[in-house]
Scaffold this motif. Sequence first.
Motif, PDB file in Angstrom:
ATOM      1  N   TYR A 100      54.447  48.813 100.139  1.00  0.00           N
ATOM      2  CA  TYR A 100      53.897  48.194 101.344  1.00  0.00           C
ATOM      3  C   TYR A 100      54.955  47.969 102.423  1.00  0.00           C
ATOM      4  O   TYR A 100      54.666  48.090 103.617  1.00  0.00           O
ATOM      5  CB  TYR A 100      53.215  46.870 101.025  1.00  0.00           C
ATOM      6  N   GLY A 101      56.161  47.620 102.023  1.00  0.00           N
ATOM      7  CA  GLY A 101      57.226  47.412 103.004  1.00  0.00           C
ATOM      8  C   GLY A 101      57.549  48.696 103.746  1.00  0.00           C
ATOM      9  O   GLY A 101      57.666  48.707 104.977  1.00  0.00           O
ATOM     10  N   ARG A 102      57.669  49.794 103.020  1.00  0.00           N
ATOM     11  CA  ARG A 102      57.945  51.101 103.631  1.00  0.00           C
ATOM     12  C   ARG A 102      56.806  51.501 104.562  1.00  0.00           C
ATOM     13  O   ARG A 102      57.032  51.957 105.681  1.00  0.00           O
ATOM     14  CB  ARG A 102      58.149  52.154 102.542  1.00  0.00           C
ATOM     15  N   GLN A 103      55.573  51.322 104.106  1.00  0.00           N
ATOM     16  CA  GLN A 103      54.422  51.674 104.944  1.00  0.00           C
ATOM     17  C   GLN A 103      54.369  50.788 106.196  1.00  0.00           C
ATOM     18  O   GLN A 103      53.988  51.256 107.274  1.00  0.00           O
ATOM     19  CB  GLN A 103      53.135  51.548 104.146  1.00  0.00           C
ATOM     20  N   THR A 104      54.752  49.537 106.064  1.00  0.00           N
ATOM     21  CA  THR A 104      54.792  48.642 107.219  1.00  0.00           C
ATOM     22  C   THR A 104      55.832  49.136 108.222  1.00  0.00           C
ATOM     23  O   THR A 104      55.568  49.181 109.427  1.00  0.00           O
ATOM     24  CB  THR A 104      55.098  47.197 106.778  1.00  0.00           C
ATOM     25  N   LEU A 105      56.998  49.528 107.733  1.00  0.00           N
ATOM     26  CA  LEU A 105      58.014  50.070 108.646  1.00  0.00           C
ATOM     27  C   LEU A 105      57.513  51.338 109.324  1.00  0.00           C
ATOM     28  O   LEU A 105      57.750  51.540 110.520  1.00  0.00           O
ATOM     29  CB  LEU A 105      59.317  50.336 107.897  1.00  0.00           C
ATOM     30  N   ASP A 106      56.809  52.190 108.598  1.00  0.00           N
ATOM     31  CA  ASP A 106      56.229  53.386 109.218  1.00  0.00           C
ATOM     32  C   ASP A 106      55.336  52.998 110.391  1.00  0.00           C
ATOM     33  O   ASP A 106      55.401  53.601 111.470  1.00  0.00           O
ATOM     34  CB  ASP A 106      55.404  54.195 108.209  1.00  0.00           C
ATOM     35  N   LEU A 107      54.501  51.977 110.201  1.00  0.00           N
ATOM     36  CA  LEU A 107      53.604  51.526 111.271  1.00  0.00           C
ATOM     37  C   LEU A 107      54.374  50.908 112.435  1.00  0.00           C
ATOM     38  O   LEU A 107      54.021  51.103 113.606  1.00  0.00           O
ATOM     39  CB  LEU A 107      52.587  50.520 110.721  1.00  0.00           C
ATOM     40  N   ILE A 108      55.419  50.164 112.126  1.00  0.00           N
ATOM     41  CA  ILE A 108      56.244  49.549 113.176  1.00  0.00           C
ATOM     42  C   ILE A 108      56.917  50.630 114.022  1.00  0.00           C
ATOM     43  O   ILE A 108      56.931  50.560 115.250  1.00  0.00           O
ATOM     44  CB  ILE A 108      57.302  48.606 112.551  1.00  0.00           C
ATOM     45  N   PHE A 109      57.453  51.637 113.377  1.00  0.00           N
ATOM     46  CA  PHE A 109      58.109  52.716 114.121  1.00  0.00           C
ATOM     47  C   PHE A 109      57.088  53.482 114.960  1.00  0.00           C
ATOM     48  O   PHE A 109      57.369  53.834 116.110  1.00  0.00           O
ATOM     49  CB  PHE A 109      58.888  53.634 113.179  1.00  0.00           C
ATOM     50  N   ALA A 110      55.904  53.713 114.430  1.00  0.00           N
ATOM     51  CA  ALA A 110      54.848  54.389 115.198  1.00  0.00           C
ATOM     52  C   ALA A 110      54.448  53.537 116.402  1.00  0.00           C
ATOM     53  O   ALA A 110      54.276  54.058 117.518  1.00  0.00           O
ATOM     54  CB  ALA A 110      53.643  54.677 114.306  1.00  0.00           C
ATOM     55  N   HIS A 111      54.315  52.232 116.206  1.00  0.00           N
ATOM     56  CA  HIS A 111      53.978  51.316 117.306  1.00  0.00           C
ATOM     57  C   HIS A 111      55.062  51.358 118.384  1.00  0.00           C
ATOM     58  O   HIS A 111      54.765  51.434 119.579  1.00  0.00           O
ATOM     59  CB  HIS A 111      53.801  49.889 116.771  1.00  0.00           C
ATOM     60  N   ALA A 112      56.309  51.297 117.969  1.00  0.00           N
ATOM     61  CA  ALA A 112      57.412  51.290 118.936  1.00  0.00           C
ATOM     62  C   ALA A 112      57.458  52.601 119.720  1.00  0.00           C
ATOM     63  O   ALA A 112      57.651  52.593 120.938  1.00  0.00           O
ATOM     64  CB  ALA A 112      58.740  51.043 118.211  1.00  0.00           C
ATOM     65  N   ARG A 113      57.261  53.729 119.044  1.00  0.00           N
ATOM     66  CA  ARG A 113      57.274  55.026 119.738  1.00  0.00           C
ATOM     67  C   ARG A 113      56.141  55.115 120.762  1.00  0.00           C
ATOM     68  O   ARG A 113      56.318  55.659 121.840  1.00  0.00           O
ATOM     69  CB  ARG A 113      57.142  56.170 118.736  1.00  0.00           C
ATOM     70  N   ALA A 114      54.981  54.605 120.414  1.00  0.00           N
ATOM     71  CA  ALA A 114      53.798  54.737 121.268  1.00  0.00           C
ATOM     72  C   ALA A 114      53.735  53.704 122.390  1.00  0.00           C
ATOM     73  O   ALA A 114      53.175  53.995 123.442  1.00  0.00           O
ATOM     74  CB  ALA A 114      52.537  54.636 120.410  1.00  0.00           C
ATOM     75  N   ASN A 115      54.282  52.518 122.183  1.00  0.00           N
ATOM     76  CA  ASN A 115      54.042  51.420 123.115  1.00  0.00           C
ATOM     77  C   ASN A 115      55.265  50.827 123.788  1.00  0.00           C
ATOM     78  O   ASN A 115      55.123  50.027 124.708  1.00  0.00           O
ATOM     79  CB  ASN A 115      53.311  50.284 122.385  1.00  0.00           C
ATOM     80  N   LEU A 116      56.440  51.154 123.323  1.00  0.00           N
ATOM     81  CA  LEU A 116      57.635  50.495 123.840  1.00  0.00           C
ATOM     82  C   LEU A 116      58.619  51.525 124.371  1.00  0.00           C
ATOM     83  O   LEU A 116      58.592  52.689 123.974  1.00  0.00           O
ATOM     84  CB  LEU A 116      58.274  49.655 122.729  1.00  0.00           C
ATOM     85  N   ARG A 117      59.494  51.091 125.236  1.00  0.00           N
ATOM     86  CA  ARG A 117      60.459  52.006 125.850  1.00  0.00           C
ATOM     87  C   ARG A 117      61.760  52.104 125.051  1.00  0.00           C
ATOM     88  O   ARG A 117      62.752  52.618 125.553  1.00  0.00           O
ATOM     89  CB  ARG A 117      60.757  51.542 127.265  1.00  0.00           C
ATOM     90  N   ALA A 118      61.776  51.643 123.867  1.00  0.00           N
ATOM     91  CA  ALA A 118      63.008  51.594 123.078  1.00  0.00           C
ATOM     92  C   ALA A 118      63.354  52.957 122.489  1.00  0.00           C
ATOM     93  O   ALA A 118      62.497  53.812 122.296  1.00  0.00           O
ATOM     94  CB  ALA A 118      62.865  50.582 121.961  1.00  0.00           C
ATOM     95  N   ARG A 119      64.611  53.100 122.168  1.00  0.00           N
ATOM     96  CA  ARG A 119      65.104  54.293 121.480  1.00  0.00           C
ATOM     97  C   ARG A 119      65.516  53.994 120.040  1.00  0.00           C
ATOM     98  O   ARG A 119      65.739  54.897 119.261  1.00  0.00           O
ATOM     99  CB  ARG A 119      66.299  54.880 122.215  1.00  0.00           C
ATOM    100  N   ARG A 120      65.635  52.702 119.731  1.00  0.00           N
ATOM    101  CA  ARG A 120      66.056  52.326 118.375  1.00  0.00           C
ATOM    102  C   ARG A 120      65.463  50.970 118.027  1.00  0.00           C
ATOM    103  O   ARG A 120      65.096  50.200 118.903  1.00  0.00           O
ATOM    104  CB  ARG A 120      67.576  52.294 118.249  1.00  0.00           C
ATOM    105  N   ILE A 121      65.418  50.747 116.732  1.00  0.00           N
ATOM    106  CA  ILE A 121      65.045  49.430 116.230  1.00  0.00           C
ATOM    107  C   ILE A 121      66.279  48.865 115.549  1.00  0.00           C
ATOM    108  O   ILE A 121      66.921  49.542 114.741  1.00  0.00           O
ATOM    109  CB  ILE A 121      63.859  49.498 115.258  1.00  0.00           C
ATOM    110  N   ILE A 122      66.609  47.637 115.915  1.00  0.00           N
ATOM    111  CA  ILE A 122      67.705  46.966 115.239  1.00  0.00           C
ATOM    112  C   ILE A 122      67.125  45.792 114.450  1.00  0.00           C
ATOM    113  O   ILE A 122      66.060  45.273 114.764  1.00  0.00           O
ATOM    114  CB  ILE A 122      68.815  46.492 116.202  1.00  0.00           C
ATOM    115  N   SER A 123      67.812  45.439 113.417  1.00  0.00           N
ATOM    116  CA  SER A 123      67.426  44.297 112.604  1.00  0.00           C
ATOM    117  C   SER A 123      68.701  43.737 112.003  1.00  0.00           C
ATOM    118  O   SER A 123      69.807  44.109 112.406  1.00  0.00           O
ATOM    119  CB  SER A 123      66.426  44.719 111.513  1.00  0.00           C
TER     120      SER A 123
END
Length: 160
Positions: A100-123
């Motif tokens: 579930y954690g991996r699948q959640t990250l997949d969704l987060i990355f898809a959301h960021a690519r589609a909706n945000l102007r970012a080039r990277r995710i930091i944590s």
Amino acid sequence: MPHPNITLREITFETVRQITALDVAAQQRGYVAPNAVSIAEAYFNPGAWFRAVHAADKPVGFVMLLDPDVAGALVRSPISPQSIVLWRLMIDHRHQHKGYGRQTLDLIFAHARANLRARRIISSYVPGEQGPKAFYLRYGFHETGRFRADGREIEISKEL
């Protein structure tokens, strides 16, 4: 055995108690804030975007992003340009090790690519035996050599 569909859903009046009742294992509690604290912080930070993680129709976790480019976003540490922060990710202890954690990250990355102007995710992660370092590195994050928050969290980054 196939995994249930993982979705990210808005937290509502009807679901907030279910989400705040989710918890990590006792030995993991020093690595992620309780969901109630995260939800409260999100309501006071205009840059926050948060969702409940659901497996089929069952809540199993919580995720929160921070977009520092949103007007009024409150940021504790400097953020590299064109970055989005994965501020919180937790999967309830009863639902860990199911993908579930991996699948959640997949969704987060898809959301960021589609909706945000970012080039990277930091944590960041708090180092320790029960911490999430190995999980994030397996997903493709890398350590940046910087520290976040109060200096005890190691910053990690992954390009979109």
